[in-house]
Design an enzyme around this catalytic site. Structure first.
Site, PDB file in Angstrom:
ATOM      1  CB  SER A   1      22.256  -2.642   1.983  1.00  0.00           C
ATOM      2  OG  SER A   1      22.580  -2.334   3.310  1.00  0.00           O
TER       3      SER A   1
ATOM      4  CE1 TYR B   1      21.409  -7.757   2.521  1.00  0.00           C
ATOM      5  CE2 TYR B   1      22.471  -6.069   3.854  1.00  0.00           C
ATOM      6  CZ  TYR B   1      21.419  -6.480   3.072  1.00  0.00           C
ATOM      7  OH  TYR B   1      20.360  -5.625   2.815  1.00  0.00           O
TER       8      TYR B   1
HETATM    9  N1  LIG Z   1      14.853  -3.627   5.527  1.00  0.00           N
HETATM   10  C1  LIG Z   1      15.989  -2.974   5.554  1.00  0.00           C
HETATM   11  O1  LIG Z   1      16.358  -2.359   6.570  1.00  0.00           O
HETATM   12  C2  LIG Z   1      16.871  -2.933   4.340  1.00  0.00           C
HETATM   13  C3  LIG Z   1      17.989  -2.096   4.367  1.00  0.00           C
HETATM   14  C4  LIG Z   1      18.816  -2.048   3.265  1.00  0.00           C
HETATM   15  C5  LIG Z   1      18.510  -2.783   2.128  1.00  0.00           C
HETATM   16  N2  LIG Z   1      17.419  -3.590   2.124  1.00  0.00           N
HETATM   17  C6  LIG Z   1      17.145  -4.362   0.916  1.00  0.00           C
HETATM   18  O2  LIG Z   1      15.828  -4.147   0.485  1.00  0.00           O
HETATM   19  C7  LIG Z   1      15.331  -5.323  -0.175  1.00  0.00           C
HETATM   20  C8  LIG Z   1      14.000  -5.735   0.438  1.00  0.00           C
HETATM   21  O3  LIG Z   1      14.227  -6.036   1.792  1.00  0.00           O
HETATM   22  P1  LIG Z   1      13.073  -6.224   2.880  1.00  0.00           P
HETATM   23  O4  LIG Z   1      13.596  -5.655   4.131  1.00  0.00           O
HETATM   24  O5  LIG Z   1      11.766  -5.805   2.329  1.00  0.00           O
HETATM   25  O6  LIG Z   1      13.152  -7.808   3.060  1.00  0.00           O
HETATM   26  P2  LIG Z   1      12.042  -8.946   3.300  1.00  0.00           P
HETATM   27  O7  LIG Z   1      10.874  -8.377   4.005  1.00  0.00           O
HETATM   28  O8  LIG Z   1      12.771 -10.080   3.886  1.00  0.00           O
HETATM   29  O9  LIG Z   1      11.626  -9.295   1.793  1.00  0.00           O
HETATM   30  C9  LIG Z   1      12.529  -9.941   0.932  1.00  0.00           C
HETATM   31  C10 LIG Z   1      11.787 -10.324  -0.329  1.00  0.00           C
HETATM   32  O10 LIG Z   1      12.687 -11.045  -1.194  1.00  0.00           O
HETATM   33  C11 LIG Z   1      12.051 -12.246  -1.614  1.00  0.00           C
HETATM   34  N3  LIG Z   1      13.055 -13.255  -1.903  1.00  0.00           N
HETATM   35  C12 LIG Z   1      14.057 -13.695  -1.084  1.00  0.00           C
HETATM   36  N4  LIG Z   1      14.762 -14.656  -1.674  1.00  0.00           N
HETATM   37  C13 LIG Z   1      14.217 -14.850  -2.908  1.00  0.00           C
HETATM   38  C14 LIG Z   1      14.499 -15.717  -3.993  1.00  0.00           C
HETATM   39  N5  LIG Z   1      15.490 -16.609  -3.939  1.00  0.00           N
HETATM   40  N6  LIG Z   1      13.726 -15.642  -5.103  1.00  0.00           N
HETATM   41  C15 LIG Z   1      12.699 -14.758  -5.183  1.00  0.00           C
HETATM   42  N7  LIG Z   1      12.404 -13.903  -4.194  1.00  0.00           N
HETATM   43  C16 LIG Z   1      13.137 -13.961  -3.062  1.00  0.00           C
HETATM   44  C17 LIG Z   1      11.136 -12.625  -0.439  1.00  0.00           C
HETATM   45  O11 LIG Z   1      10.021 -13.407  -0.841  1.00  0.00           O
HETATM   46  P3  LIG Z   1       9.898 -14.992  -0.661  1.00  0.00           P
HETATM   47  O12 LIG Z   1      10.466 -15.347   0.682  1.00  0.00           O
HETATM   48  O13 LIG Z   1       8.422 -15.235  -0.804  1.00  0.00           O
HETATM   49  O14 LIG Z   1      10.675 -15.552  -1.790  1.00  0.00           O
HETATM   50  C18 LIG Z   1      10.603 -11.249  -0.052  1.00  0.00           C
HETATM   51  O15 LIG Z   1       9.511 -10.890  -0.872  1.00  0.00           O
HETATM   52  C19 LIG Z   1      16.425  -6.379  -0.030  1.00  0.00           C
HETATM   53  O16 LIG Z   1      17.209  -6.446  -1.185  1.00  0.00           O
HETATM   54  C20 LIG Z   1      17.254  -5.859   1.142  1.00  0.00           C
HETATM   55  O17 LIG Z   1      18.587  -6.330   1.103  1.00  0.00           O
HETATM   56  C21 LIG Z   1      16.585  -3.673   3.195  1.00  0.00           C
END
Ligand SMILES: NC(=O)c1ccc[n+]([C@@H]2O[C@H](COP(=O)([O-])OP(=O)(O)OC[C@H]3O[C@@H](n4cnc5c(N)ncnc54)[C@H](OP(=O)(O)O)[C@@H]3O)[C@@H](O)[C@H]2O)c1
Length: 230
Positions: free
Chosen positions: A132, A148
């Protein structure tokens, strides 16, 4: 046929990364605790190339079961460590258990998965860690995101370290530090905030990056953001 493994595949950025890889003709192993949006896929061509694995990556048995699903897979062309969770809480209100949970899901699960899958990486394999902007050194930081951001920062350094260790084998490791993307994670952490990028767009970018960028870079920690902090 290329073979990829994507974690955090049930929704958000990971889901769209999986779709993009599958649409490009690849076989994709898609890991998350639930099947989420993957369960609603209808296009048979795409559906058949996606292998859903429902496991918790923070548990040793979960990682072991992922390996079992890959029993017959000799080599992985790419691993996208995208699963993550965000805690938004002032530093002084956080417990050490919450810090450990943040590091378990955002950092140690990645360490464990890479170690477990190492024998399946070969010359030309590409490991992409999803960090991130909060984990990018020198970026503007947000109050409430210390655990985080620290875990994501550790992922950046892991990337640089592994890229040197694996380079003699032709395995590349890069890290993408994402800015805000409109997903459930962002909506829960910052209700009402409108991100400038949609998960469909970021999923396509990550899929293309994973397929191609290792021909040009290794060990790079790259900000993927329109502004700072977004
Ligand atoms: N959205 C943003 O603005 C943003 C910005 C910077 C970085 N990121 C990074 O991008 C990545 C994806 O984020 P997102 O925004 O798409 O988040 P999201 O919609 O909350 O998706 C997170 C994913 O991770 C899975 N997950 C969480 N805990 C897990 C575990 N213990 N084992 C297996 N799977 C797990 C969840 O699936 P289940 O709940 O089904 O397990 C879900 O598929 C993350 O690493 C996040 O930190 C996002």
């Amino acid at each position: 046929m290329k073979t990829y493994l994507v974690t955090g595949a049930s929704k958000g950025i990971g889901y769209h990364t999986v779709l993009n890889l599958a649409k490009s003709g690849a076989r994709v192993f898609a890991v998350s605790r639930t099947e989420g949006m993957l369960g609603q896929l209808e296009n048979p061509g795409i559906k058949n190339s996606i292998h859903i694995i429902m496991e918790d990556l923070t548990s040793a048995s979960g990682i072991g079961n992922v390996l079992k699903h890959l029993d017959k897979v000799d080599a992985l062309d790419g691993l996208i460590n995208n699963a993550g969770a965000l805690l938004n809480k002032p530093f002084m209100d956080t417990s050490i258990e919450e810090w450990k949970e943040q590091f378990e899901v955002n950092f140690f699960s990645v360490v464990n998965l890479i170690r477990s899958l190492k024998s399946k990486f070969q010359k030309g394999s590409h490991i992409v860690n999803i960090s991130s902007m909060g984990g990018f050194q020198g970026s503007q930081k947000f109050p409430g995101l210390s655990a985080y951001s620290a875990a994501k920062g550790a992922l950046s350094i892991l990337t640089e370290s592994l890229s040197t260790e694996f380079s003699s084998e032709g395995i590349s490791v890069n890290c993408l530090c994402l800015g805000a993307v409109q997903t459930q994670m962002l909506e829960q952490a910052f209700p009402g905030y409108q991100a400038p990028v949609q998960p469909e767009e970021m999923g396509k970018f990550i899929a293309d990056f994973t397929k191609n960028a290792h021909s040009y870079m290794n060990g790079k920690v790259i900000p993927v953001a329109l502004n700072n902090p977004d």
